[in-house]
Write a protein that holds these residues in place. Structure first.
Motif, PDB file in Angstrom:
ATOM      1  N   ASP A 145      -2.234  -8.781   7.927  1.00  0.00           N
ATOM      2  CA  ASP A 145      -3.667  -8.598   7.792  1.00  0.00           C
ATOM      3  C   ASP A 145      -3.942  -8.065   6.384  1.00  0.00           C
ATOM      4  O   ASP A 145      -3.435  -7.000   6.011  1.00  0.00           O
ATOM      5  N   THR A 146      -4.736  -8.784   5.602  1.00  0.00           N
ATOM      6  CA  THR A 146      -4.996  -8.411   4.206  1.00  0.00           C
ATOM      7  C   THR A 146      -6.356  -7.737   4.032  1.00  0.00           C
ATOM      8  O   THR A 146      -6.871  -7.660   2.920  1.00  0.00           O
ATOM      9  N   VAL A 147      -6.930  -7.234   5.122  1.00  0.00           N
ATOM     10  CA  VAL A 147      -8.228  -6.582   5.023  1.00  0.00           C
ATOM     11  C   VAL A 147      -8.188  -5.397   4.065  1.00  0.00           C
ATOM     12  O   VAL A 147      -9.207  -5.033   3.459  1.00  0.00           O
ATOM     13  N   GLY A 148      -7.008  -4.794   3.868  1.00  0.00           N
ATOM     14  CA  GLY A 148      -6.879  -3.640   2.988  1.00  0.00           C
ATOM     15  C   GLY A 148      -6.500  -3.980   1.564  1.00  0.00           C
ATOM     16  O   GLY A 148      -6.343  -3.074   0.743  1.00  0.00           O
ATOM     17  N   VAL A 149      -6.327  -5.256   1.231  1.00  0.00           N
ATOM     18  CA  VAL A 149      -5.943  -5.629  -0.132  1.00  0.00           C
ATOM     19  C   VAL A 149      -7.192  -5.702  -1.001  1.00  0.00           C
ATOM     20  O   VAL A 149      -8.090  -6.507  -0.748  1.00  0.00           O
ATOM     21  N   LEU A 150      -7.241  -4.856  -2.019  1.00  0.00           N
ATOM     22  CA  LEU A 150      -8.372  -4.802  -2.936  1.00  0.00           C
ATOM     23  C   LEU A 150      -8.123  -5.753  -4.101  1.00  0.00           C
ATOM     24  O   LEU A 150      -6.983  -5.928  -4.546  1.00  0.00           O
ATOM     25  N   VAL A 151      -9.185  -6.366  -4.590  1.00  0.00           N
ATOM     26  CA  VAL A 151      -9.062  -7.370  -5.648  1.00  0.00           C
ATOM     27  C   VAL A 151      -9.881  -6.932  -6.852  1.00  0.00           C
ATOM     28  O   VAL A 151     -11.063  -6.591  -6.724  1.00  0.00           O
ATOM     29  N   GLY A 152      -9.240  -6.939  -8.042  1.00  0.00           N
ATOM     30  CA  GLY A 152      -9.938  -6.638  -9.275  1.00  0.00           C
ATOM     31  C   GLY A 152      -9.560  -5.285  -9.833  1.00  0.00           C
ATOM     32  O   GLY A 152      -8.786  -4.535  -9.267  1.00  0.00           O
ATOM     33  N   GLY A 153     -10.121  -4.984 -10.986  1.00  0.00           N
ATOM     34  CA  GLY A 153      -9.857  -3.715 -11.652  1.00  0.00           C
ATOM     35  C   GLY A 153      -8.812  -3.814 -12.736  1.00  0.00           C
ATOM     36  O   GLY A 153      -8.773  -2.985 -13.650  1.00  0.00           O
ATOM     37  N   ALA A 154      -7.937  -4.816 -12.646  1.00  0.00           N
ATOM     38  CA  ALA A 154      -6.880  -5.039 -13.635  1.00  0.00           C
ATOM     39  C   ALA A 154      -6.155  -6.322 -13.237  1.00  0.00           C
ATOM     40  O   ALA A 154      -6.244  -6.769 -12.084  1.00  0.00           O
ATOM     41  N   PRO A 155      -5.420  -6.931 -14.155  1.00  0.00           N
ATOM     42  CA  PRO A 155      -4.622  -8.102 -13.777  1.00  0.00           C
ATOM     43  C   PRO A 155      -3.564  -7.730 -12.739  1.00  0.00           C
ATOM     44  O   PRO A 155      -3.123  -6.576 -12.659  1.00  0.00           O
TER      45      PRO A 155
END
Length: 331
Positions: free
Chosen positions: A82-92
């Motif tokens: 489950d990737t609901v907790g994976v945040l996207v962005g902020g750095a490469p």
């Protein structure tokens, strides 16, 4: 009732691998093979390993809004994480730049990227995931202050598993929450310092004195040592296999152990199962690609009835590399 068997808080990297005839010296340029890209990172590896075994797994991590981030998200979802907790962005997205020579020796440069931006406030914002998870696992490829916040957000009754890799001194607050602390010989010596004794039993005693409720020390072909503050030291045998690639074996061991603890097994039972998972993983190339299902682990047990096997190759981890086929051990 918990929604998840395991919450993994940690790193997600793209591993960029080039084969070379020899690693370059300072100022030197050498030609290499075609570039290959693999999903990696100790956190992402552990999440995939647990999900492949059948654990209800959720990952808390950060990736970039780029092609490598999409690769990592796809690999997690394909494994059932489950990737609901994976945040996207902020750095490469974090990357590991890896060269490997014909003997299997490698040189690695890691750019943490988005991993270094997984912050304590991200942990606090994911509080519902902690409340919903039976076991929480972390490593040290994310900021240490984030790991401290993980400990502070554990739900009542949940269990915290830490593999301190790469090793560094740990706050007592973190050590006191570990049940278990999972280390190899190198990590044990770094945590203990110059006073480390000569035997694993000495390391276990010293590590327990630092605060953890329990410790697991992986010992290569000698298996593992399980130690609890209120209990005997138990040696867990390894599994005899032909190892072809030790990449990620340590991550699969930790993930399997954490999952089985959540199922109510004793620490020694969970470590024995984890050794079998690691043994299957090293018979295949790659990290996440090598992680077995529960059925494949059961098949290994049938293949070695009553055996006292030896598990795999050199020190493994998210940034490990394929080595030459060998009998060896994972740590």
């Amino acid at each position: 009732m918990y929604d998840y068997d395991l919450l993994v808080v940690g790193s997600a990297n793209a591993d960029l691998v080039i084969g070379v005839e020899r690693r370059p010296a300072a100022g030197e340029t050498v030609l290499g093979s075609d570039l290959t890209v693999h999903p990696g990172g100790k956190g992402a590896n552990q999440a995939v390993a647990a999900a492949r075994l059948g654990a209800r797994t959720v990952l808390l991590a950060r990736v970039g809004d780029d092609a490598y981030g999409r690769l990592l998200l796809d690999s997690q979802r394909a494994a059932g994480v489950d990737t609901v907790g994976v945040l996207v962005g902020g750095a490469p997205t974090g990357v590991a730049l890896i060269t490997v020579d014909p003997s299997g020796d490698n040189s690695i440069v890691v750019s943490p990227g988005a991993n270094g931006r997984l912050m304590p406030e991200d942990v606090r914002a994911a509080g519902s995931l902690f409340q919903a998870s039976r076991v929480v696992s972390a490593q040290l490829e994310i900021p240490l202050e984030t790991v401290v916040e993980v400990v502070r957000n554990l739900a009542d009754g949940s269990r915290f598993v830490l593999n301190p890799s790469p090793p560094r001194p740990l706050p007592r607050e973190v050590l006191a929450a570990c049940d278990p602390l999972i280390v190899n010989e190198h990590e044990a010596r770094v945590l203990i310092g110059s006073g480390a004794g000569p035997e694993p039993e000495d390391w276990a005693r010293d590590l327990l004195a630092m605060g953890p409720s329990s410790v697991v020390i992986t010992l290569g072909e000698q298996g593992a040592l399980v130690a609890q503050r209120a209990g005997a030291r138990v040696r867990v045998p390894s599994v005899r296999v032909e190892a072809v690639d030790t990449t990620g074996a340590g991550d699969s061991f930790t993930a399997a152990l954490a999952w089985r603890l959540g199922r109510g097994e004793s620490l020694a039972e969970a470590a024995a199962y984890a050794a079998r998972v690691g043994a299957v993983a090293v018979t295949r190339h790659g990290a996440q690609e090598s992680f077995p299902t529960a059925e494949e682990v059961a098949a290994l047990c049938c293949a070695f009835p009553g055996d006292n096997p030896r598990t795999p190759g050199r020190k493994s981890g998210s940034e490990g590399l394929p080595g030459e086929p060998s009998r060896g051990e994972f740590q």
